[in-house]
Design a protein around this motif. Structure first.
Motif, PDB file in Angstrom:
ATOM      1  N   ILE A  57       4.350  16.033  22.609  1.00 54.44           N
ATOM      2  CA  ILE A  57       4.892  15.614  23.900  1.00 54.44           C
ATOM      3  C   ILE A  57       5.505  14.214  23.792  1.00 54.44           C
ATOM      4  O   ILE A  57       6.582  13.936  24.329  1.00 54.44           O
ATOM      5  CB  ILE A  57       3.786  15.636  24.970  1.00 54.44           C
ATOM      6  CG1 ILE A  57       3.479  17.094  25.367  1.00 54.44           C
ATOM      7  CG2 ILE A  57       4.211  14.858  26.213  1.00 54.44           C
ATOM      8  CD1 ILE A  57       4.626  17.798  26.061  1.00 54.44           C
ATOM      9  N   THR A  66       5.593  12.496  29.651  1.00 52.77           N
ATOM     10  CA  THR A  66       4.198  12.415  29.202  1.00 52.77           C
ATOM     11  C   THR A  66       3.250  12.287  30.386  1.00 52.77           C
ATOM     12  O   THR A  66       2.200  12.945  30.430  1.00 52.77           O
ATOM     13  CB  THR A  66       4.020  11.216  28.258  1.00 52.77           C
ATOM     14  OG1 THR A  66       4.907  11.355  27.141  1.00 52.77           O
ATOM     15  CG2 THR A  66       2.590  11.140  27.746  1.00 52.77           C
ATOM     16  N   VAL A  69       2.965  15.650  32.273  1.00 49.62           N
ATOM     17  CA  VAL A  69       2.146  16.608  31.516  1.00 49.62           C
ATOM     18  C   VAL A  69       0.666  16.260  31.633  1.00 49.62           C
ATOM     19  O   VAL A  69      -0.182  17.136  31.845  1.00 49.62           O
ATOM     20  CB  VAL A  69       2.593  16.645  30.044  1.00 49.62           C
ATOM     21  CG1 VAL A  69       1.583  17.422  29.197  1.00 49.62           C
ATOM     22  CG2 VAL A  69       3.972  17.279  29.922  1.00 49.62           C
ATOM     23  N   ALA A 198       1.659  22.598  28.994  1.00 47.87           N
ATOM     24  CA  ALA A 198       2.490  21.437  28.664  1.00 47.87           C
ATOM     25  C   ALA A 198       3.928  21.860  28.397  1.00 47.87           C
ATOM     26  O   ALA A 198       4.881  21.208  28.844  1.00 47.87           O
ATOM     27  CB  ALA A 198       1.916  20.719  27.447  1.00 47.87           C
ATOM     28  N   ALA A 202       7.280  20.823  30.471  1.00 44.84           N
ATOM     29  CA  ALA A 202       8.419  20.202  29.787  1.00 44.84           C
ATOM     30  C   ALA A 202       9.701  21.001  30.026  1.00 44.84           C
ATOM     31  O   ALA A 202      10.772  20.414  30.271  1.00 44.84           O
ATOM     32  CB  ALA A 202       8.128  20.086  28.293  1.00 44.84           C
ATOM     33  N   VAL A 479      10.921  22.377  22.689  1.00 48.83           N
ATOM     34  CA  VAL A 479       9.591  22.599  23.257  1.00 48.83           C
ATOM     35  C   VAL A 479       9.008  23.904  22.721  1.00 48.83           C
ATOM     36  O   VAL A 479       7.842  23.969  22.313  1.00 48.83           O
ATOM     37  CB  VAL A 479       9.664  22.630  24.796  1.00 48.83           C
ATOM     38  CG1 VAL A 479       8.326  23.069  25.383  1.00 48.83           C
ATOM     39  CG2 VAL A 479      10.045  21.263  25.340  1.00 48.83           C
ATOM     40  N   THR A 491      -2.800  14.259  24.839  1.00 44.94           N
ATOM     41  CA  THR A 491      -2.909  13.709  26.173  1.00 44.94           C
ATOM     42  C   THR A 491      -4.317  13.948  26.691  1.00 44.94           C
ATOM     43  O   THR A 491      -5.165  14.512  26.002  1.00 44.94           O
ATOM     44  CB  THR A 491      -1.885  14.345  27.124  1.00 44.94           C
ATOM     45  OG1 THR A 491      -2.124  15.763  27.169  1.00 44.94           O
ATOM     46  CG2 THR A 491      -0.471  14.099  26.655  1.00 44.94           C
TER      47      THR A 491
END
Length: 494
Positions: A57, A66, A69, A198, A202, A479, A491
């Motif tokens: 990410i 970021t 997400v 995620a 994205a 992605v 994350t």
């Protein structure tokens, strides 16, 4: 001598329970020899060499992406539900493991008894008893030596008992191992859901930027058409343009306005998609940047066989196979003898009114063997069922691996062609923009007509729209490539 015989029978059980379970194959060993031989040492499509980098990410160099997400990972209810299913699977492992240990129970007894007797029965008073542990709550027997009188007494006591099945053939441990494998599969499924969420965020993020840029393209073109509409109206009044030319400009202006409205609607829809996955009300009010991330580096892909060790859905399929493997062992062991040890002990008292107190202590220790003989073919059918499930799990794993390889090859190939198309469209946008500038000069000098200008503007808008699509598609494919490679990201987790 009886106690010695019991322990002589139970001792082999304790020795055999230490036998280790056979471990299932993992990774590429689950694949058939033919399927394994078909996997190349590197991906066929154009790719960057090197080990797969984690934290994909952040590779987009976009702090706003970021942050969104991270927000989705923390707040998304579907992901929270998946996390709770992981916790449930861990509890299932503890339940399966509990059968490896003795089961101990405590029994308390308090009872008031009364009986009317007539005549001398010539029998003594029976001592208090707890009865069979865990089954019978009856206390001591009533007073049976009396002549034409009533008898009442309190009976009370406390007992403890334990039973334990010796896992000689590993049946219980196989059940625990299967539950553990299922739990690990659930953890991998959760991680894949986390990565997929995620990726979904994205992709929606880049789609929102795409819609914003398409709206900007349409807005710029609309302004240009409106300027030409004013110019054409002036030229018509001066006798240099006709009603036909004016109608053409009006038509193009209306089309540009429609394109603008469609882009604004797409932008609002993309914003709502982001709001939903981050657990906000989908009002379409969230504000995002309107430019694409830049200066993206190539994505190292590693080797194809490394996918088997890294990609969460493949890890989940591997663990499902392991669970099926252990359940075959459990089904086989269910057809073998079962050995169990039990122990019961306790103390009880009977307080007979007007007579006195009788105390009793009882205990028992036993070991037994049960061999299934005839169950109507149920145990053999259960073994066949588990064996077929194991074979199916192996085929599922192979199919999942092939789809994983396909995902990577498709995204790599798509990235290659999109990159070439982007380069060509950038040249087209630049050249068509120059042609509009030159055409406007020629129009002013009377060497060109309005239809030529309108055509050039339309070509420029079409090129800008397509270029914006390609830029967004490249980011979405990037992605998809990260998701296909299973690189993960660091994350905030659950």
């Amino acid at each position: 001598m009886q106690l010695k015989a019991v322990f002589t029978c139970a001792l082999p059980c304790l020795v055999f329970t230490g036998c280790a379970l056979k471990q299932p194959p993992v990774g590429g060993d689950i694949l058939t020899e033919y399927a394994r031989s078909q996997v190349p040492g590197s991906f066929s499509a154009s790719h960057a060499k090197g080990r797969v980098a984690p934290d994909w990410i952040r590779s987009f160099n976009d702090p706003e992406l970021t942050r969104i997400v991270e927000d989705a990972i923390i707040r998304n209810p579907d992901l929270k539900a998946a996390a709770e299913r992981v916790e449930a699977s861990r509890a299932a492992v503890r339940i399966a493991a509990a059968a490896l240990y003795p089961r101990v129970g405590l029994k308390g007894l308090g009872e008031r008894q009364g009986m009317e007797l007539d005549g001398d029965l010539g029998r003594g008073i029976d001592p208090a008893s707890l009865g069979s542990f865990g089954l019978d709550l009856t206390g001591g027997s009533s007073d049976t030596r009396s002549e034409d009188s009533s008898s009442q007494r309190w009976t009370y006591g406390l007992g403890i008992g334990a039973t334990w099945e010796a896992d000689v053939w590993g049946r219980i441990r196989a059940r625990k191992a299967a539950a553990k494998s299922d739990s690990l599969a659930m953890e991998a499924t959760y991680e894949y859901a986390r990565q997929s969420l995620a990726a979904q965020v994205a992709r929606a993020y880049f789609s929102a930027i795409e819609a914003a840029q398409q709206a900007a393209n349409a807005r710029e073109t609309l302004k240009l058409y409106e300027d030409y509409l004013k110019l054409t109206d002036v030229r018509k009044n001066q006798g240099f343009s006709s009603d036909y030319e004016l109608a053409q400009v009006k038509s193009r202006t209306a089309a540009a306005r429609d394109t603008l409205y469609a882009a604004e609607a797409a932008h609002s829809k993309a914003i709502r998609a982001i709001e939903v996955v981050t657990s906000y009300y989908p009002a379409g009010k969230k504000r995002l940047r309107s430019s694409f991330p830049s200066s993206l580096r190539p994505v190292p892909t590693g080797m194809p066989m490394e996918l088997l060790e890294r990609r969460p859905d493949l890890i989940a399929a591997e663990r499902h196979f392991a669970a099926a493997f252990h359940r075959v062992h459990e089904a086989k062991a269910a057809r073998l003898p079962r050995l169990a040890v039990s122990a019961v002990g306790g103390a009880a008292s009977a307080d007979l009114d007007g007579v006195g107190v009788l105390d009793a202590v009882n205990w028992s220790l036993a070991a037994g063997v049960v061999q299934p003989i005839f169950f109507g073919g149920e145990l053999k059918a259960a073994q066949d069922l588990r064996t077929a499930e194991q074979r199916a799990a192996a085929h599922d794993y192979t199919a999942t691996a092939l789809r994983a390889f396909e995902d990577v090859e498709d995204t790599l190939d798509s990235e290659y062609h999109l990159r070439r198309r982007q380069s060509a469209l950038e040249d087209m946008v630049s050249s068509s923009g120059d042609s509009i500038t030159f055409g406007r000069k020629q129009l002013d000098e009377g060497h060109s007509d309005m239809f030529t200008i309108l055509r050039l503007v339309g070509e420029n808008l079409a090129a800008k729209i397509e270029l914006t699509k390609i830029r967004a598609a490249r980011l979405r494919e990037r992605v998809n490539l990260h998701l296909a490679l299973g690189g993960g990201f660091s994350t905030t987790s659950k």
